[in-house]
Motif scaffolding. Structure first.
Motif, PDB file in Angstrom:
ATOM      1  N   GLN A 158     -16.022 -26.982 -16.014  1.00 33.75           N
ATOM      2  CA  GLN A 158     -16.881 -25.847 -15.684  1.00 33.75           C
ATOM      3  C   GLN A 158     -17.519 -26.027 -14.303  1.00 33.75           C
ATOM      4  O   GLN A 158     -17.909 -27.135 -13.936  1.00 33.75           O
ATOM      5  N   ALA A 159     -17.614 -24.929 -13.608  1.00 32.07           N
ATOM      6  CA  ALA A 159     -18.269 -24.979 -12.302  1.00 32.07           C
ATOM      7  C   ALA A 159     -19.766 -25.205 -12.490  1.00 32.07           C
ATOM      8  O   ALA A 159     -20.332 -24.864 -13.525  1.00 32.07           O
ATOM      9  N   GLY A 160     -20.380 -25.763 -11.498  1.00 29.48           N
ATOM     10  CA  GLY A 160     -21.817 -25.967 -11.570  1.00 29.48           C
ATOM     11  C   GLY A 160     -22.258 -27.096 -10.678  1.00 29.48           C
ATOM     12  O   GLY A 160     -21.435 -27.742 -10.005  1.00 29.48           O
ATOM     13  N   THR A 161     -23.546 -27.322 -10.653  1.00 30.19           N
ATOM     14  CA  THR A 161     -24.110 -28.447  -9.915  1.00 30.19           C
ATOM     15  C   THR A 161     -24.366 -29.568 -10.912  1.00 30.19           C
ATOM     16  O   THR A 161     -25.098 -29.396 -11.882  1.00 30.19           O
ATOM     17  N   TYR A 162     -23.734 -30.668 -10.670  1.00 35.04           N
ATOM     18  CA  TYR A 162     -23.807 -31.791 -11.590  1.00 35.04           C
ATOM     19  C   TYR A 162     -24.659 -32.903 -10.988  1.00 35.04           C
ATOM     20  O   TYR A 162     -24.735 -33.051  -9.767  1.00 35.04           O
ATOM     21  N   GLU A 163     -25.246 -33.658 -11.865  1.00 40.95           N
ATOM     22  CA  GLU A 163     -25.888 -34.888 -11.413  1.00 40.95           C
ATOM     23  C   GLU A 163     -25.518 -35.994 -12.373  1.00 40.95           C
ATOM     24  O   GLU A 163     -25.658 -35.857 -13.596  1.00 40.95           O
ATOM     25  N   LEU A 164     -25.014 -37.055 -11.816  1.00 42.34           N
ATOM     26  CA  LEU A 164     -24.676 -38.235 -12.620  1.00 42.34           C
ATOM     27  C   LEU A 164     -25.753 -39.277 -12.395  1.00 42.34           C
ATOM     28  O   LEU A 164     -26.054 -39.653 -11.260  1.00 42.34           O
ATOM     29  N   LEU A 165     -26.314 -39.736 -13.484  1.00 44.54           N
ATOM     30  CA  LEU A 165     -27.378 -40.732 -13.443  1.00 44.54           C
ATOM     31  C   LEU A 165     -26.835 -42.010 -14.071  1.00 44.54           C
ATOM     32  O   LEU A 165     -26.259 -41.964 -15.164  1.00 44.54           O
ATOM     33  N   VAL A 166     -26.968 -43.100 -13.398  1.00 44.67           N
ATOM     34  CA  VAL A 166     -26.409 -44.366 -13.858  1.00 44.67           C
ATOM     35  C   VAL A 166     -27.497 -45.418 -13.822  1.00 44.67           C
ATOM     36  O   VAL A 166     -28.244 -45.491 -12.839  1.00 44.67           O
TER      37      VAL A 166
ATOM     38  N   ASN B 284     -35.603 -50.147 -15.350  1.00 40.72           N
ATOM     39  CA  ASN B 284     -34.186 -49.912 -15.133  1.00 40.72           C
ATOM     40  C   ASN B 284     -33.846 -49.934 -13.645  1.00 40.72           C
ATOM     41  O   ASN B 284     -34.658 -49.570 -12.809  1.00 40.72           O
ATOM     42  N   GLU B 285     -32.612 -50.341 -13.365  1.00 43.40           N
ATOM     43  CA  GLU B 285     -32.056 -50.159 -12.029  1.00 43.40           C
ATOM     44  C   GLU B 285     -31.279 -48.846 -12.082  1.00 43.40           C
ATOM     45  O   GLU B 285     -30.442 -48.663 -12.959  1.00 43.40           O
ATOM     46  N   ILE B 286     -31.537 -47.943 -11.148  1.00 40.75           N
ATOM     47  CA  ILE B 286     -31.025 -46.579 -11.270  1.00 40.75           C
ATOM     48  C   ILE B 286     -30.319 -46.154  -9.992  1.00 40.75           C
ATOM     49  O   ILE B 286     -30.747 -46.477  -8.890  1.00 40.75           O
ATOM     50  N   ASP B 287     -29.243 -45.401 -10.153  1.00 41.26           N
ATOM     51  CA  ASP B 287     -28.676 -44.656  -9.036  1.00 41.26           C
ATOM     52  C   ASP B 287     -28.273 -43.287  -9.583  1.00 41.26           C
ATOM     53  O   ASP B 287     -28.023 -43.142 -10.782  1.00 41.26           O
ATOM     54  N   SER B 288     -28.226 -42.317  -8.718  1.00 39.86           N
ATOM     55  CA  SER B 288     -27.795 -40.990  -9.157  1.00 39.86           C
ATOM     56  C   SER B 288     -27.102 -40.291  -8.005  1.00 39.86           C
ATOM     57  O   SER B 288     -27.340 -40.601  -6.837  1.00 39.86           O
ATOM     58  N   LYS B 289     -26.217 -39.379  -8.355  1.00 40.18           N
ATOM     59  CA  LYS B 289     -25.524 -38.600  -7.330  1.00 40.18           C
ATOM     60  C   LYS B 289     -25.383 -37.155  -7.807  1.00 40.18           C
ATOM     61  O   LYS B 289     -25.049 -36.907  -8.963  1.00 40.18           O
ATOM     62  N   VAL B 290     -25.620 -36.258  -6.902  1.00 36.70           N
ATOM     63  CA  VAL B 290     -25.445 -34.832  -7.179  1.00 36.70           C
ATOM     64  C   VAL B 290     -24.135 -34.383  -6.551  1.00 36.70           C
ATOM     65  O   VAL B 290     -23.835 -34.742  -5.406  1.00 36.70           O
TER      66      VAL B 290
END
Lengths: 412, 205
Positions: A360-368, A402-408
């Protein structure tokens, strides 16, 4: 029902399997590999051999001692141990045990017409390096290296939750000279620190230059970048020293706080697997997505790496248009420390990979993240996703358990 | 990239090979038999090249759709093997090492080439010839195009299964996955392939 599926038990008369088998064999049989493969392999082996008179020796003699240390350690125990948390002050030197197995990965994960640029952010209570990919028009290795370093020291990260340690500057000129044995970089005028930069931050800023310069050179030499395979006969950029001068001066001090290389050292090297120095990379990151990147709909494999905690897993949560749609945890795969032969022990850096079905189209954010704390809240980054704004206010993620990274990224 | 060394047995048939005046026996899986392990890395490359160059280049071509890139990837795998030969605990694992290296290199290369490349359509069918040949080319193109719509992992599992004829266990070892993951990728991959072929058929009718 999925658990009952056995590939070995797929009947030979399954029409789809039968068709696939037939077609694959027909396609493969149509491939006629060249007949001179062995001679090319042998020529390349001979070219890489560190024997007397070879180009490798001529070009990288200062580094063979370090490589020998690596070989001795690997031969002795099969492992090169990273000493974490034992950072010490002082100018780094181009010696010690360092394995650069990540270099080829780095080169091959770089999108076309881009260069890897290391940026800084906060994670786990310290300033660490993250990596982004930036567009470049440079068409030779030295310009790629210079352009990457210029981007690292003069521009803000694309991702608004990263920060910069360098104060805004007017015209900054970066030049680079690259050989198989050394990378020389000059920055003029000397960069100034952003407000609040500490001495520890200044050390990371110097590492940012080193990691960026070596990564860009690696990409250029691997054939992954615009130069498409200019071969300099050097395959381990992580071992190659980077000599950084400011306004032409050797032995300068970055931000007045971090001593850069000076005689007789040939330059600084990456702090990774280097005894006595803490790896400056973020303990967890998403490795191959750049903030705001666009993908077509469909499957997308995303990878990264993380320093293993006791549980050996990395947690992932995926949002679409700010709605939480997917969460999972992945075991970390093989570790860099083991030369990619064994799963990471706690404290070692392991790799993760996930195949996302982005239909699906959209703006995603992955949080790790890694760690024992609760699932982090979604940083308020989505609104900045579609069009990353250069100079957007940096909003560092808070230091948490937590150690966190995220990408949009944007799909469709 | 250095890779784990595992014993992974293929099923190509290769007999004894003569390299540099000395015969080295390969078993029916193309592995070096313990009694005939080459003494040097150079010898090993020669023996293994003769047995595996063609199938590995073809395997890499199926995964990358680029024969010249495939040759480079396989070449890199041999060079990597040569570099690690003396530290190889089990020379019999050399074939598995080569195959795993090729697949990982192909995956890295594809990731670099970009996601859009995964959906690149194969070239046009061969020029019209005998009717049977034209039909066959069209079918091949249709199946390969459907295969490209699957995830990379699914493609790898299906290619290893239906081209290289590896078992679940061998695929798991080659890709560094659990058997359960292999089953899952294969199950979903075959289902997705079936669906893609059906969609293509409907679209073409």
């Amino acid at each position: 029902m999925r658990d009952e599926f056995r590939l070995d038990a797929v009947p030979d008369d399954d029409p789809t399997a039968t068709m696939l088998r037939t077609v694959l064999h027909r396609e493969a049989d149509a491939v006629q590999p060249s007949l001179d493969g062995l001679s090319r392999i042998r020529a390349e082996i001979a070219r890489q051999a560190p024997g007397p008179g070879t180009r490798l020796l001529r070009r990288s003699a200062p580094l063979l001692a370090a490589a020998a240390v690596v070989l001795l350690l690997v031969g002795a125990g099969g492992l090169v141990v990273r000493w974490r948390g034992q950072t010490r002050d002082g100018a780094p030197v181009a010696s010690g045990a360092l394995v650069a197995t990540m270099d080829q990965n780095e080169a091959r994960s770089t999108p076309a017409a881009t260069v890897p640029v290391y940026v800084t952010g906060r994670q786990g209570g310290r300033t660490v390096l993250f990596r982004e990919f930036r567009a470049t028009t440079a068409d030779d290795e030295e310009h790629m290296v210079a352009d990457a370093v210029r981007l690292a020291v003069t521009t803000k990260p694309l991702d608004p939750h990263y920060t910069t340690l360098f104060a805004a500057a007017g015209d900054t000129t970066v030049t680079a000279h690259v050989t198989g044995a050394q990378i020389k970089v000059d920055i003029s005028p000397a960069p100034q620190p952003a407000p609040g930069v500490s001495k520890a931050d200044a050390v990371i800023a110097a590492q940012q230059i080193v990691w960026t310069a070596t990564a860009a050179a690696s990409v250029a030499e691997s054939g992954a970048g615009p130069t498409r395979g200019r071969d300099v006969g050097y395959k381990q950029p992580g071992l190659r020293p980077v000599s950084v001068t400011l306004e032409g001066r050797r032995g300068a001090t970055l931000f007045g706080m971090s001593q850069l290389d000076r005689d007789p050292n040939p330059g600084m090297v990456r702090y990774a697997y280097l005894k006595g120095y803490q790896d400056p990379r973020a303990d967890v990151w998403i490795g191959d997505v750049t903030h705001g990147q666009h993908f077509d709909r469909g499957h997308q494999q995303i990878t990264g790496d993380a320093v293993s905690r006791a549980d050996g897993v990395v947690h992932l949560v995926l949002y679409r248009n700010s709605q939480r749609i997917f969460a999972t945890q992945l075991g970390l795969g093989t570790s860099e420390e083991s030369g990619f032969t064994a799963a990471p022990k706690p404290g070692e850096r392991g790799h993760w990979s996930i195949d996302l079905d982005l239909a699906q189209a959209g703006t995603y954010e992955l949080l790790v993240w890694t760690g024992t704390g609760p699932e982090p809240a979604l940083p308020d980054l989505t609104r900045a996703a579609a069009k990353p704004t250069p100079g957007a206010a940096a909003a560092a993620l808070p230091d948490e358990l937590n150690e966190i990274d995220s990408k949009v990224f944007v799909v469709g | 990239m250095d890779l784990p060394l595992r014993t992974v047995r293929g099923r190509s048939r290769v007999g004894g090979l003569r390299t540099g005046g000395e015969e080295h026996a390969l078993d029916d899986g193309g592995e070096l038999s313990p009694s005939a392990v080459p003494r040097s890395a150079d010898e090993a490359v020669g023996v293994l090249y003769t047995a595996h160059w063609y199938p590995l280049v073809r395997l890499a071509t199926l995964l990358t759709r680029d024969a010249s890139m495939a040759e480079e990837l396989v070449q890199d795998a041999f060079i990597s093997l040569h570099r690690r030969w003396t530290s190889l605990a089990d020379p019999g694992a050399a074939h598995g090492y080569l195959r795993t290296t090729v697949i990982n290199n192909a995956r890295s290369a594809l990731r670099h080439r970009g996601v859009e490349e995964r959906y690149r359509q194969p070239g046009p069918p061969e020029p019209a010839g005998p009717e049977e040949r034209a039909v066959q080319a069209t079918e091949d193109a249709r199946v390969m195009a459907a295969l490209r719509t699957l995830s990379r992992r699914q493609q790898e599992v299906l290619v290893l299964r239906y081209y290289a004829d590896l078992s679940e266990q061998d695929i798991a070892q080659t890709l560094g996955l659990t058997k359960g993951a292999v089953k899952s990728h294969a199950h979903r991959g075959l289902a997705a392939l079936r669906a893609a072929l059906e969609r293509a058929e409907v679209a073409g009718s």
